[in-house]
Scaffold this motif. Structure first.
Motif, mmCIF file in Angstrom:
data_model
loop_
_atom_site.group_PDB
_atom_site.id
_atom_site.type_symbol
_atom_site.label_atom_id
_atom_site.label_comp_id
_atom_site.label_asym_id
_atom_site.label_seq_id
_atom_site.Cartn_x
_atom_site.Cartn_y
_atom_site.Cartn_z
ATOM 1 N N MET A 1 31.767 -9.927 4.336
ATOM 2 C CA MET A 1 30.360 -9.723 3.987
ATOM 3 C C MET A 1 30.220 -8.732 2.837
ATOM 4 O O MET A 1 29.421 -8.940 1.918
ATOM 5 C CB MET A 1 29.577 -9.235 5.207
ATOM 6 C CG MET A 1 29.394 -10.270 6.280
ATOM 7 S SD MET A 1 28.099 -9.821 7.487
ATOM 8 C CE MET A 1 28.862 -8.385 8.268
ATOM 9 N N LEU A 2 30.981 -7.651 2.906
ATOM 10 C CA LEU A 2 30.946 -6.658 1.833
ATOM 11 C C LEU A 2 31.287 -7.296 0.492
ATOM 12 O O LEU A 2 30.602 -7.065 -0.516
ATOM 13 C CB LEU A 2 31.929 -5.528 2.147
ATOM 14 C CG LEU A 2 32.195 -4.513 1.036
ATOM 15 C CD1 LEU A 2 30.926 -3.734 0.694
ATOM 16 C CD2 LEU A 2 33.323 -3.568 1.438
ATOM 17 N N ALA A 3 32.332 -8.101 0.448
ATOM 18 C CA ALA A 3 32.739 -8.747 -0.802
ATOM 19 C C ALA A 3 31.641 -9.673 -1.319
ATOM 20 O O ALA A 3 31.375 -9.730 -2.531
ATOM 21 C CB ALA A 3 34.034 -9.517 -0.599
ATOM 22 N N ASP A 4 30.969 -10.393 -0.413
ATOM 23 C CA ASP A 4 29.872 -11.273 -0.825
ATOM 24 C C ASP A 4 28.727 -10.473 -1.437
ATOM 25 O O ASP A 4 28.149 -10.865 -2.454
ATOM 26 C CB ASP A 4 29.348 -12.073 0.374
ATOM 27 C CG ASP A 4 30.256 -13.240 0.736
ATOM 28 O OD1 ASP A 4 31.119 -13.618 -0.082
ATOM 29 O OD2 ASP A 4 30.101 -13.778 1.847
ATOM 30 N N VAL A 5 28.370 -9.362 -0.802
ATOM 31 C CA VAL A 5 27.269 -8.539 -1.320
ATOM 32 C C VAL A 5 27.628 -7.944 -2.679
ATOM 33 O O VAL A 5 26.818 -7.961 -3.610
ATOM 34 C CB VAL A 5 26.909 -7.429 -0.305
ATOM 35 C CG1 VAL A 5 25.926 -6.439 -0.922
ATOM 36 C CG2 VAL A 5 26.313 -8.033 0.957
ATOM 37 N N VAL A 6 28.844 -7.432 -2.807
ATOM 38 C CA VAL A 6 29.280 -6.858 -4.081
ATOM 39 C C VAL A 6 29.252 -7.916 -5.186
ATOM 40 O O VAL A 6 28.783 -7.662 -6.302
ATOM 41 C CB VAL A 6 30.683 -6.229 -3.940
ATOM 42 C CG1 VAL A 6 31.284 -5.918 -5.311
ATOM 43 C CG2 VAL A 6 30.603 -4.964 -3.103
ATOM 44 N N ASP A 7 29.731 -9.115 -4.886
ATOM 45 C CA ASP A 7 29.713 -10.197 -5.880
ATOM 46 C C ASP A 7 28.280 -10.546 -6.274
ATOM 47 O O ASP A 7 27.987 -10.764 -7.455
ATOM 48 C CB ASP A 7 30.406 -11.439 -5.320
ATOM 49 C CG ASP A 7 31.915 -11.316 -5.323
ATOM 50 O OD1 ASP A 7 32.435 -10.341 -5.894
ATOM 51 O OD2 ASP A 7 32.576 -12.208 -4.748
ATOM 52 N N ALA A 8 27.385 -10.633 -5.282
ATOM 53 C CA ALA A 8 25.992 -10.985 -5.569
ATOM 54 C C ALA A 8 25.335 -9.935 -6.444
ATOM 55 O O ALA A 8 24.597 -10.266 -7.380
ATOM 56 C CB ALA A 8 25.216 -11.164 -4.264
ATOM 57 N N VAL A 9 25.591 -8.663 -6.144
ATOM 58 C CA VAL A 9 25.037 -7.589 -6.980
ATOM 59 C C VAL A 9 25.589 -7.674 -8.395
ATOM 60 O O VAL A 9 24.849 -7.577 -9.381
ATOM 61 C CB VAL A 9 25.343 -6.209 -6.356
ATOM 62 C CG1 VAL A 9 24.999 -5.092 -7.339
ATOM 63 C CG2 VAL A 9 24.572 -6.023 -5.050
ATOM 64 N N ALA A 10 26.896 -7.850 -8.526
ATOM 65 C CA ALA A 10 27.515 -7.908 -9.855
ATOM 66 C C ALA A 10 26.969 -9.063 -10.679
ATOM 67 O O ALA A 10 26.798 -8.948 -11.900
ATOM 68 C CB ALA A 10 29.030 -8.019 -9.719
ATOM 69 N N GLU A 11 26.655 -10.196 -10.030
ATOM 70 C CA GLU A 11 26.127 -11.353 -10.756
ATOM 71 C C GLU A 11 24.730 -11.121 -11.307
ATOM 72 O O GLU A 11 24.285 -11.838 -12.199
ATOM 73 C CB GLU A 11 26.142 -12.591 -9.851
ATOM 74 C CG GLU A 11 27.534 -13.164 -9.636
ATOM 75 C CD GLU A 11 27.490 -14.472 -8.856
ATOM 76 O OE1 GLU A 11 26.596 -15.292 -9.131
ATOM 77 O OE2 GLU A 11 28.340 -14.657 -7.972
ATOM 78 N N THR A 12 24.029 -10.111 -10.802
ATOM 79 C CA THR A 12 22.714 -9.774 -11.366
ATOM 80 C C THR A 12 22.842 -8.994 -12.664
ATOM 81 O O THR A 12 21.856 -8.809 -13.369
ATOM 82 C CB THR A 12 21.889 -8.935 -10.372
ATOM 83 O OG1 THR A 12 22.459 -7.615 -10.275
ATOM 84 C CG2 THR A 12 21.817 -9.585 -9.009
ATOM 85 N N GLY A 13 24.038 -8.512 -12.968
ATOM 86 C CA GLY A 13 24.237 -7.660 -14.131
ATOM 87 C C GLY A 13 24.211 -6.185 -13.789
ATOM 88 O O GLY A 13 24.467 -5.341 -14.651
ATOM 89 N N ALA A 14 23.897 -5.845 -12.527
ATOM 90 C CA ALA A 14 23.924 -4.456 -12.083
ATOM 91 C C ALA A 14 25.362 -4.028 -11.807
ATOM 92 O O ALA A 14 26.286 -4.855 -11.787
ATOM 93 C CB ALA A 14 23.067 -4.284 -10.832
ATOM 94 N N GLU A 15 25.539 -2.737 -11.583
ATOM 95 C CA GLU A 15 26.872 -2.189 -11.387
ATOM 96 C C GLU A 15 27.015 -1.677 -9.951
ATOM 97 O O GLU A 15 26.521 -0.597 -9.620
ATOM 98 C CB GLU A 15 27.133 -1.057 -12.378
ATOM 99 C CG GLU A 15 27.074 -1.512 -13.830
ATOM 100 C CD GLU A 15 27.276 -0.380 -14.809
ATOM 101 O OE1 GLU A 15 27.430 0.776 -14.353
ATOM 102 O OE2 GLU A 15 27.285 -0.638 -16.027
#
Length: 232
Positions: free
Chosen positions: A32-46
């Motif tokens: 779940m953590l990896a999914d959330v991190v990937d989703a955040v990164a795809e928005t362009g945020a860090e």
């Protein structure tokens, strides 16, 4: 925008003990953590993971084993100012004292906090959330929790104990901050209980869903009720 993703690395997701053993809960929570991190990164945020213990992940990880509120507040203020002699010891420890430079930086470059168990969150929904206006943007969770925040006001601090949604509204009122509530099924759904697993199976196609399928879980809609079953 900087996005903090808090993660309890030790003994995660204890309320899933009815259906997952300790090792499985740790593995599933990492998915779940990896999914959330990937989703955040795809928005362009860090994204930066704020973990209670070291975690191997393709993202920056900051280890802080203090209670969640203290750890997040310390990051919000970019650590308290040790030269502030008017601050109490508790304020210095909990990160509640912001320097003027920190205050200006937060106004110009807000920080978001997105919980690591929002397994059904998507980049599209997160983009809308992060771009929402307001001194404080809050995505409430079920039962009075707070699943995500965008913090723009320099004096805001978090308090994740109890009904944190109400606490965060109270804090915002006390400092005169404008508040926008972000109403979204995908951000209100945190995965804590066994019944929450069905949401992951129904509404995602990421690592967490793959993990559940590999572990033998599937949607069970017998008797007109939707839940999960596991083949052993």
């Amino acid at each position: 925008m900087d996005v903090l993703v808090p993660y309890a690395a030790t003994r995660p997701k204890t309320r899933l003990a009815e259906v997952l053993n300790s090792a499985e809960r740790e593995s599933f929570s990492r998915a779940m953590l990896a999914d959330v991190v990937d989703a955040v990164a795809e928005t362009g945020a860090e994204p930066t993971v704020l973990a209670t213990a070291p975690v191997e992940l393709d993202a920056p990880v900051v280890v802080d084993d203090r209670p969640l509120s203290a750890a997040v507040n310390d990051r919000l203020t970019a650590t308290s100012d040790p030269t502030d002699h008017d601050a109490t010891d508790d304020e210095r420890r909990d990160g509640d004292v912001a320097t003027e430079a920190t205050r200006r930086r937060r106004e110009d470059d807000p920080t978001a906090i997105v919980m690591s168990d929002l397994a059904v969150a998507t980049p599209r929904v997160l983009s809308r959330f992060l771009e929402s206006s307001g001194d404080l943007v809050v995505a409430p969770g079920r039962g009075g929790g707070t699943n995500a925040l965008v913090v723009r006001h320099p004096d805001f601090y978090v308090d994740y104990h109890g009904a944190s949604y109400l606490d965060h509204l109270r804090i915002a009122r006390s400092i005169g901050a404008t508040v926008r509530e972000f109403d979204s099924m995908r951000l209100s759904t945190d995965v804590d209980e066994p019944n929450d697993l069905v949401e992951v199976l129904l509404h995602t196609n990421g690592r967490a869903r793959d993990w559940l399928l590999d572990a033998g879980f599937d949607v069970d809609s017998r008797d007109g009720r939707v839940g999960v079953q596991r083949e052993r």
